[in-house]
Design a protein around this motif. Structure first.
Motif, PDB file in Angstrom:
ATOM      1  N   PRO A  40     -44.003  59.398  45.494  1.00  0.00           N
ATOM      2  CA  PRO A  40     -44.764  58.889  44.358  1.00  0.00           C
ATOM      3  C   PRO A  40     -46.177  59.472  44.289  1.00  0.00           C
ATOM      4  N   ASN A  41     -46.744  59.426  43.085  1.00  0.00           N
ATOM      5  CA  ASN A  41     -48.111  59.842  42.832  1.00  0.00           C
ATOM      6  C   ASN A  41     -48.902  58.636  42.331  1.00  0.00           C
ATOM      7  N   ALA A  70     -49.452  60.243  38.082  1.00  0.00           N
ATOM      8  CA  ALA A  70     -48.369  59.878  37.173  1.00  0.00           C
ATOM      9  C   ALA A  70     -48.994  59.065  36.041  1.00  0.00           C
ATOM     10  N   VAL A  71     -48.971  59.614  34.839  1.00  0.00           N
ATOM     11  CA  VAL A  71     -49.780  59.088  33.741  1.00  0.00           C
ATOM     12  C   VAL A  71     -48.894  58.514  32.641  1.00  0.00           C
ATOM     13  N   LEU A  72     -49.138  57.272  32.301  1.00  0.00           N
ATOM     14  CA  LEU A  72     -48.412  56.588  31.233  1.00  0.00           C
ATOM     15  C   LEU A  72     -49.342  56.369  30.054  1.00  0.00           C
ATOM     16  N   SER A 133     -44.367  57.030  40.499  1.00  0.00           N
ATOM     17  CA  SER A 133     -45.680  56.410  40.706  1.00  0.00           C
ATOM     18  C   SER A 133     -45.660  55.385  41.821  1.00  0.00           C
ATOM     19  N   GLY A 134     -44.809  54.391  41.737  1.00  0.00           N
ATOM     20  CA  GLY A 134     -44.733  53.395  42.796  1.00  0.00           C
ATOM     21  C   GLY A 134     -45.695  52.242  42.565  1.00  0.00           C
ATOM     22  N   LEU A 261     -58.136  56.305  44.251  1.00  0.00           N
ATOM     23  CA  LEU A 261     -56.681  56.226  44.190  1.00  0.00           C
ATOM     24  C   LEU A 261     -55.988  57.047  45.251  1.00  0.00           C
ATOM     25  N   ARG A 262     -56.740  57.804  46.043  1.00  0.00           N
ATOM     26  CA  ARG A 262     -56.125  58.664  47.057  1.00  0.00           C
ATOM     27  C   ARG A 262     -56.158  58.019  48.443  1.00  0.00           C
TER      28      ARG A 262
END
Length: 262
Positions: A40-41, A70-72, A133-134, A261-262
């Protein structure tokens, strides 16, 4: 899909698709893009401006995905129809076409804070359930009206949102009883705002009110006014676009997400 960004520069390869997300009120269509590789990202909920989900926003999402996210991008106006909700010109100049906002205004007004956050729960659930994404910490970014949605989402879902950004947002700290800034005491995310200069939608008194609310609540945030940049400066398919300000926005957004986020 290639990883060529809208500005012609090369980013990491991405793959994208249209997805349907079940909400309590129906089905929201959305654009989902992620690195072309294993997941996941880190997930990012990307909130559109009032002009809606369109090729330029998809290109922006692809650019962000090329940096490892991972962009929504949901069509938050899905109750009014699937994308495209509005018949817009390829280049948007509201001053030349004032009727554009005559069509958009009622749809914007119909998206109440309660409906928007009910939808946000469904969007976050999609990111949590996706192998791409997760269920880890999520970032959110929003543009114009999307900045309001990003701020509200950070307050409504402090257990999911680790970072939130808003660019050329309007109405972030009004005197209304449901103003977005009133949720500051529920925010645990780190925030960044890139305000437009001399923006009728966010006058100086609202910036001061927002800063005061966030400071009083102990929220980690940074807010900057992009001098000379008009409301809508990130949107390359509109008359408000400012390339230098848009690139500054990218630097600050990627720095925020890279740290949180990392």
């Amino acid at each position: 899909m290639s990883g060529v960004r809208s500005d012609g520069a090369q980013s990491g390869g991405v793959r994208s698709r249209t997805v349907d997300i079940t909400t309590p009120d129906g089905t929201a269509d959305a654009y989902f893009t992620c690195p072309d590789g294993g997941g996941p990202n880190p997930g990012v909920l990307f909130y559109m401006d009032a002009f809606g989900l369109r090729p330029h926003l998809q290109a922006m999402a692809d650019r962000l995905a090329g940096h490892g996210y991972a962009v929504l991008v949901p069509n938050v106006f899905y109750r009014a129809g699937r994308t495209p909700v509005f018949d817009l010109p390829e280049f948007i100049d509201p001053q030349a076409r004032p009727e554009i906002f005559e069509r958009i205004g009622p749809v914007m007004q119909a998206l109440t804070p309660e409906l928007a956050m009910r939808d946000a729960e469904a969007y976050l659930r999609f990111l949590a359930d996706s192998d791409d994404s997760g269920d880890g910490p999520v970032g959110t970014t929003g543009y114009c009206m999307g900045a309001v949605l990003a701020l509200r989402t950070a307050a409504a879902f402090p257990d999911r949102i680790a970072a939130a950004a808003g660019f050329h947002g309007g109405g972030l700290a009004t005197e209304a009883d449901d103003s977005p800034h009133l949720g500051a005491d529920r925010i645990t995310a780190e925030l960044y705002f890139g305000h437009a200069d001399n923006d009728h939608a966010l006058p100086p008194e609202q910036i001061d009110r927002l800063n005061a609310a966030l400071t009083d609540a102990g929220v980690r945030f940074r807010a900057e006014v992009y001098e000379g940049a008009a409301h809508g400066y990130t949107q390359a398919d509109t008359a408000s676009y400012d390339e230098a300000a848009a690139e500054r926005h990218w630097r600050n957004l990627l720095e925020l997400f890279g740290r949180t986020l990392r």
